[in-house]
Design an enzyme around this catalytic site. Structure first.
Site, short mmCIF file in Angstrom:
data_model
loop_
_atom_site.label_atom_id
_atom_site.label_comp_id
_atom_site.label_asym_id
_atom_site.label_seq_id
_atom_site.Cartn_x
_atom_site.Cartn_y
_atom_site.Cartn_z
N ASP A 166 0.72 -0.97 -0.02
CA ASP A 166 0.04 0.15 -0.08
C ASP A 166 1.02 1.13 0.14
OD1 ASP A 166 -3.21 0.53 1.79
OD2 ASP A 166 -2.05 1.70 0.14
C1 GLC Z 1 -4.59 4.23 -0.16
C2 GLC Z 1 -5.31 3.17 0.16
C3 GLC Z 1 -5.13 2.04 -1.03
C4 GLC Z 1 -5.08 2.90 -2.38
C5 GLC Z 1 -3.61 3.54 -2.19
C6 GLC Z 1 -3.40 4.29 -3.54
O1 GLC Z 1 -3.60 4.63 1.10
O2 GLC Z 1 -5.03 2.48 1.37
O3 GLC Z 1 -6.60 1.35 -0.97
O4 GLC Z 1 -5.43 1.93 -3.56
O5 GLC Z 1 -3.40 4.37 -1.25
O6 GLC Z 1 -4.29 5.55 -3.44
#
Ligand code: GLC
Length: 660
Positions: free
Chosen positions: A233
């Site tokens: 993430d």
């Molecule tokens: C965010 C989310 C994830 C998302 C990523 C990119 O913090 O947890 O679901 O796809 O970052 O935006």
């Protein structure tokens, strides 16, 4: 040696480290010299959010400055369609729009289990049941990936709430982990081979998910058999050396990662990372490029997107109460509530989409019934205003029926924070009371991503949960309230009478650094049914304008599977769709009263009958044995039952597994 290894053998260490690291928040590294292209990864689960660098960035990560695309219903509504085809169609359309914008991997679907109903991202997730979640997630992914756009199955593992999401240590006992929290990932990976899995921010049994060898190697790759790429993430990696050794192939995020790159280079020199580990991650990322074969920039059809979103919204909204209010017989009704005029149709955070076009319930009802009178009833995100309420009461007193549209405007349903309550805001509750004091035919239409308490239920005569229904919210709502379409949505999450009744409530948010899932396997309906706790609306609940009968249920035992059939008839006067929901009660005193093992949705005209057949694999009736650390199908009697749309058994049969 495969073709990827041939390329890897030509790469320098620096080029390999570039490959496993993002190049900006939405792109991967690349190796120009060897024609290894960069890839684009972007959100999100209910629509493509492709950064428009020229747009006025309204926030740090430009989440709101993106090109427009279809805003589909969020996954909480999609789950309530119980319709695999709808999920598949959304996946296919998402792929078309993603490819148009040059996107290789779309960052979704989120399949985290709905454990605590205040979860801030519950609008982004499917259900409190891993079978329903994984069946629909698999179809969504198959639709997407069949067109050459990758998914990122997220957020692995235990990211069930937003509470201290970057650091909380989630502790799940073995049986709950295997039968509930891993189950949706296991089934989805087996049925759809997701190109990537996204490692979550939180810690799991001590280690951050993106750095956890137990989560990424032992459970995900060795046990479940995932063979795609693991991405982190965004900014979820703290120790890149530990993450790479754990199996996190690609580090994504917003910050500068030169320090992490250097750490990997140093670790290679001092032997903390083996060349084989680095090459394995490079190989997975090279293979990912080939899997994402969609032709970038190919024109897409956003009008088709709108109609796919509309169909899903119609199929997933849920009619919870209807004392002869709907379908609306004539235009003698008024509309109250800002959510009718400016609907809330998606959540906040990384999943947010600049929708291609939207419709509002008010304007769509006016297209059908003429100039329907309207009053705001409340002002979004402002204090209660008596004069606004009185204006609405005055209007409601002059019409036969009053329809109140409400969203949860005063509390967030958004990424990064959980809700504090399941209650509507004070001013919403005052509005309902006020309208009910001057009109005896009151309907409430909710636009909320998740569960809410409904203390007002006995005062009103009709209730619809329309969720965050995507850009076609207005047209879909009007089609259902007018009877042009028939409701067929069924709840994918239990609505408790009050938040405190939820089984996770005693264990949630008690310690900042730790979340221990003390309720174990008794989560959602598995708890309420087994412990006989009354609920407002049960899992699977949803009314229709017609009725259905069940007959002639049969069970045929096969090798490692059970086939269950039943005849379903539309016994009403209008067409409708019935969801056949098959549950099993397994032998033993240490199992929930019932568990979903299969379902299918049947669209039937008035009087039409179908023979529904549902196949149940043995792994879906097995129990995790904590001594053998394995699933097993116990001997004894299995009771299979179909539950109808009000939570009652409509057909049941038993079969003895001793002679399976
Ligand atoms: C965010 C989310 C994830 C998302 C990523 C990119 O913090 O947890 O679901 O796809 O970052 O935006």
């Amino acid at each position: 040696m495969n073709k990827y290894q041939e390329i890897i053998n030509q790469m320098t260490t620096e080029e390999k480290i570039d490959l496993i690291t993002c190049n900006g928040p939405w792109h991967t590294g690349y190796v120009q010299r060897l024609n290894v292209r960069e890839m684009c990864l972007t959100d999100g689960p209910n629509g493509v959010r492709c950064e428009n660098a020229s747009a006025q960035a309204t926030d740090k990560h430009n989440l709101h400055g993106s090109y427009s695309a279809t805003c589909f219903p969020t996954l909480a509504l999609l789950a309530c369609t119980w319709d695999r085809e709808s999920a598949h169609k959304i996946g296919e359309q998402l792929a078309s729009e993603a490819a148009y914008y040059g996107v290789d991997v779309l960052l979704g679907p989120g399949i985290n289990h709905k454990r605590v109903p205040v979860g801030g991202r519950h609008f982004e997730y499917f259900s409190e049941d891993p079978v329903l979640t994984s069946e629909l997630a698999s179809e969504y992914i198959n639709g997407l990936q069949s067109k050459g756009v990758g998914c990122s199955l997220k957020h692995y593992l235990g990211n069930n709430t937003e509470y201290n999401r970057f650091g909380v240590n989630v502790i799940i006992e073995e049986r709950a982990l295997q039968e509930i929290y891993l189950k949706a990932f296991r089934r989805t990976i087996k049925k759809s081979s997701p190109f990537t899995v996204m490692a979550a921010y939180n810690r799991f049994n001590g280690d951050h998910c993106a750095e956890s060898k137990e989560a990424l190697q032992t459970l995900l790759r060795d046990d479940i058999g995932f063979n795609g790429a693991v991405i982190s993430d965004w900014d979820a990696v703290h120790d890149r050396v530990k993450a790479l050794n754990a199996g996190c192939d690609l580090e994504m995020g917003f910050i500068d990662y030169s320090g992490h790159k250097q750490a990997v280079a140093d670790a290679l020199k001092n032997g903390e990372i083996s060349q084989e580990t680095l090459d394995k991650s490079c190989e997975r990322l090279l293979e990912l490029r080939d899997k994402c074969f969609a032709e970038k920039g190919k024109p897409t059809d956003f009008e088709n997107g709108y109609s796919v979103a509309y169909e899903a919204a119609v199929g997933g909204m849920v009619l919870l109460k209807n004392d002869n209010i709907f379908p609306l017989a004539n235009s003698d009704f008024c509309v109250i509530g800002m959510a009718a005029e400016t609907p809330r149709y998606q959540g906040e955070g990384s999943s947010r989409v600049e929708s291609f076009r939207t419709s509002s319930p008010l304007e769509e009802l006016r297209k059908i019934y003429g100039e329907i009178p309207y009053a705001k009833g409340y002002i979004r995100n402002e204090q209660f205003d008596e004069s606004v309420l009185n204006e609405a009461k005055g209007l409601a007193s002059k019409h036969k029926t009053a329809i109140i549209f409400l969203d949860g405007d005063d509390y967030a349903e958004e990424e990064s924070s959980d809700r504090k309550t399941l209650s509507l805001s004070e001013k919403h509750l005052k509005l309902i009371d006020g309208i009910c004091s001057v009109n005896k035919r009151v309907a409430v239409v909710l636009q909320m991503g998740g569960v809410t308490e409904m203390p007002y239920l006995d005062k009103i005569q009709a209730l619809v949960q329309s969720f965050f229904a995507g850009e076609a919210v207005g047209e879909a709502t009007a089609a259902l309230l007018s009877g042009k379409c028939n409701f067929s949505g069924r709840l994918a999450e239990t609505y408790p009478v009050k938040y405190e009744d939820n089984p996770a409530y005693p264990y949630y948010a008690k310690e900042w650094e730790k979340l221990e899932y003390g309720e174990g396997i008794y989560t959602g309906y598995r708890y309420y049914d087994t412990k006989n706790v009354p609920v407002r609306f049960p899992f699977g609940y949803g009314l229709s304008y017609t009725s259905f009968s069940y007959s002639d249920m049969k069970i045929i035992r096969g090798k490692n599977k059970t086939k269950v059939s039943v005849k379903i008839k539309n016994t009403g006067n209008v067409a409708g769709a019935e969801v056949a929901m098959l549950f099993v009660s397994k032998p033993g005193a240490d199992v929930p009263k019932k568990e979903l093992v299969g379902f299918d949705k049947y669209y039937l005209s008035s009087g039409e009958e179908v023979n529904a057949e549902i196949e149940v694999a043995d792994e879906d009736i097995s129990v995790w044995d904590t001594e053998k650390h394995a699933f097993e199908v116990r001997g004894g009697v299995y009771a299979f039952a179909f539950y109808g749309n009000t939570g009652n058994i409509v057909a049941e049969k038993q079969v003895n597994n001793d002679n399976f």
